[in-house]
Design an enzyme around this catalytic site. Sequence first.
Site, PDB file in Angstrom:
ATOM      1  N   ARG A  47      16.740   6.401 -10.467  1.00  0.00           N
ATOM      2  CA  ARG A  47      17.386   7.020 -11.638  1.00  0.00           C
ATOM      3  C   ARG A  47      18.288   8.185 -11.259  1.00  0.00           C
ATOM      4  NH1 ARG A  47      12.003   6.998 -15.139  1.00  0.00           N
ATOM      5  NH2 ARG A  47      11.451   8.232 -13.329  1.00  0.00           N
ATOM      6  N   HIS A 187      -1.387  -2.067   3.085  1.00  0.00           N
ATOM      7  CA  HIS A 187      -0.858  -1.794   4.431  1.00  0.00           C
ATOM      8  C   HIS A 187      -1.945  -1.867   5.515  1.00  0.00           C
ATOM      9  CE1 HIS A 187      -2.146   2.391   3.809  1.00  0.00           C
ATOM     10  NE2 HIS A 187      -1.943   2.609   5.080  1.00  0.00           N
ATOM     11  N   HIS A 249      -8.129  -1.253   0.621  1.00  0.00           N
ATOM     12  CA  HIS A 249      -8.073  -1.244   2.091  1.00  0.00           C
ATOM     13  C   HIS A 249      -9.409  -1.672   2.725  1.00  0.00           C
ATOM     14  CE1 HIS A 249      -4.328   0.608   1.371  1.00  0.00           C
ATOM     15  NE2 HIS A 249      -4.685   1.868   1.374  1.00  0.00           N
ATOM     16  N   LYS A 342     -10.278   9.193  10.760  1.00  0.00           N
ATOM     17  CA  LYS A 342     -10.722   8.021  11.513  1.00  0.00           C
ATOM     18  C   LYS A 342     -10.904   6.833  10.583  1.00  0.00           C
ATOM     19  CE  LYS A 342     -13.752   8.769  15.095  1.00  0.00           C
ATOM     20  NZ  LYS A 342     -15.097   8.915  15.680  1.00  0.00           N
TER      21      LYS A 342
HETATM   22  C1  BG6 Z   1      -2.967   5.074   1.018  1.00  0.00           C
HETATM   23  C2  BG6 Z   1      -3.726   6.004   0.127  1.00  0.00           C
HETATM   24  O1  BG6 Z   1      -2.997   3.772   0.504  1.00  0.00           O
HETATM   25  O2  BG6 Z   1      -3.548   5.089   2.304  1.00  0.00           O
HETATM   26  C3  BG6 Z   1      -3.763   7.401   0.699  1.00  0.00           C
HETATM   27  O3  BG6 Z   1      -3.130   6.021  -1.161  1.00  0.00           O
HETATM   28  C4  BG6 Z   1      -4.249   7.393   2.128  1.00  0.00           C
HETATM   29  O4  BG6 Z   1      -4.582   8.244  -0.082  1.00  0.00           O
HETATM   30  C5  BG6 Z   1      -3.508   6.334   2.939  1.00  0.00           C
HETATM   31  O5  BG6 Z   1      -4.023   8.674   2.666  1.00  0.00           O
HETATM   32  C6  BG6 Z   1      -4.144   6.198   4.308  1.00  0.00           C
HETATM   33  O6  BG6 Z   1      -3.363   5.352   5.109  1.00  0.00           O
HETATM   34  P1  BG6 Z   1      -3.482   5.428   6.690  1.00  0.00           P
HETATM   35  O7  BG6 Z   1      -2.650   4.302   7.156  1.00  0.00           O
HETATM   36  O8  BG6 Z   1      -2.978   6.768   7.077  1.00  0.00           O
HETATM   37  O9  BG6 Z   1      -4.925   5.269   6.993  1.00  0.00           O
END
Ligand code: BG6
Length: 484
Positions: A47, A187, A249, A342
Site C-alpha cells: 500500500r 519454514h 513447526h 536451540k
Molecule cells: C516463526 C515464529 O515462525 O519462527 C517466530 O513466528 C520464531 O516466533 C521463528 O521466532 C523461529 O524460526 P527459526 O528458524 O529462527 O527457528
Amino acid sequence: PETGCLSIIVLGASGDLAKKKTFPALFNLYRQGFLQSNEVHIFGYARTKISDDELRNRIRGYLINDKSAPGQSEQVSEFLQLIKYVSGSYDTEEGFQLLDKEISAHESSKNSLEGSSRRLFYFALPPSVYPSVSRMIKKCCMNRSDLGGWTRIVVEKPFGKDLDSSEKLSAQIGELFEEPQIYRIDHYLGKELVQNLLVLRFANRMFLPLWNRDNIDNVQIVFREDFGTEGRGGYFDEYGIIRDIIQNHLLQVLCLVAMEKPVSLKPEHIRDEKVKVCSSISTPNQREEVVLGQYDGYRDDPTVPDHSNTPTFATAVLRIHNERWEGVPFILKAGKALNSRKAEIRVQFKDVPGDIFKCKKQGRNEFVIRLQPSEAMYMKLTVKQPGLEMSTAQSELDLSYRQRYQGVTIPEAYERLILDTIRGDQQHFVRRDELKAAWEIFTPLLHRIDDGEMKPLPYNPGSRGPAEADELLSKVGYVQTHGY
Ligand code: BG6
C-alpha cells in the site's frame, strides 16, 4: 526445468517478512544462478506509496550476508535492478490491474523466450487480507499466456486461529485456487536436518527395526529461544506459543519422525503418510500433560494487554494411537525468553533389559538431531571408560555438520522452499488436509486457554521455563542424561 518468463510478485513488499526473509532468499537464489536475469522479473506490491528506488534502498541492507565475498555488491545492484514496485490496496481492483499490466509488459518484452509465463505470488501479508488478495489475483492477475505456464500462490501461517477459522480460510482460498497452486510454507520443512529425516529413517537399515514402541521410550521435540517477543508482542499475544511454534513447526517435525514409510518420494505419497500419523494423535490431556508458562516482563510490552493470559512457553505430551507408537510420549516443548536458542529432536531409547553393568545411572541411549544452531546428529552411547578398570561411561558418536561438511554452505530454509515453489515441488509444503488434522489436535486445548480456564505459570526470562515442565518430562519417562 521449465523455461520462459518468470514473474515473482512479493505482496507486502515493504513489510518485515519481505525485507528479512523473502528478498534475501530471492537474492541468494539469484546469486547462485537459479533466477536468470533474462527471464525473471520481481515485483514488489504494497500500500505504501514509494518509488522503485525507495523499495530497493529499503531492501539493500538485508541482502549482503557475507561482506567479504568478492563481487557481492555488484550482484546486489544487478539484483535490485530486477525489482519494480507497484503500490495499491489489497481489496480493490485498481492496484491489481496495474500490477497485471506491469507483469504483462514484462512478459511481452521477454516473449522472444520460448516457453510459458509463470507467475508466483508470494503473500508476505497478514492473513486477514489473504481472502481479498486471492480474489483480486484471480480476477486481475492470472497467467493468460497461450503458451501455457502457471499461477501459484505462496502463503504462510498463521492459517486461522483454530479449526473453524482455518477451515473457513482454506475454503475461501480453495474456491479460487486448486490445491497444486497453493504453497503453504512452514519454514521448518526447509531446514537441512528436517529434510534429512526421511533419508535418515528410510535409507539406514540400523534405524528401521528400532524405530518403534518396543525400543523407544520417549521422543522430545524442543524449540527454545533466548529472546522474548521484542517488537512483535502485539502479534504474538493474539496467537501464543502453541499457534506460533507448536501446532505448525514442531508438529511438522513430529510427523516426519513418526510417519510410516511412504510408497515413494512423490510429494503426495509423503503427505498422505503425514496426514495419517497426524490423524492418529489425540488432543493432549490438558490437565495432566500440558504445562504453560509466561515469562516475567512479557506484559511490560505496551502492545501486550496488562492481563494477558497468552503462553510464551508450553510443554505438551502428544500420544499417537497406532501400532508403532501406542504408549510412547511425544513431548513438544517450545518457549521464548529461555536460557538458550536451540531446536532439537531427542529420541530416547528404553533401558537395556538385564543390565549386567549396573550402569543405568550413566543414562540411556539417546539419539539427538540438532536442527539449529550448528546442525548435528549425535548418539549417546555407553562405553567402557578407557583404562585398567572395568567401568562404564557415557560418550557420543558425533556427526557435526560444521566439521564433517567444512566449506559447504547450508541453504536457508526460505531459499530452498521458494525454489521448490518455482519448480512445482510441493513435498515440503503443508497440504490442506494436513493443516486440518493439525488444528484438530490443538483446538480444544487452545479454546480452554482462550477462555481463561488454563493459566500460564510465571518463569524468569533466561531460565529453563517453569519447573513443572521438567517434572512433567520425568513423569512421562524422560531420563536426564549426562554429557552434552
Ligand atoms: C516463526 C515464529 O515462525 O519462527 C517466530 O513466528 C520464531 O516466533 C521463528 O521466532 C523461529 O524460526 P527459526 O528458524 O529462527 O527457528
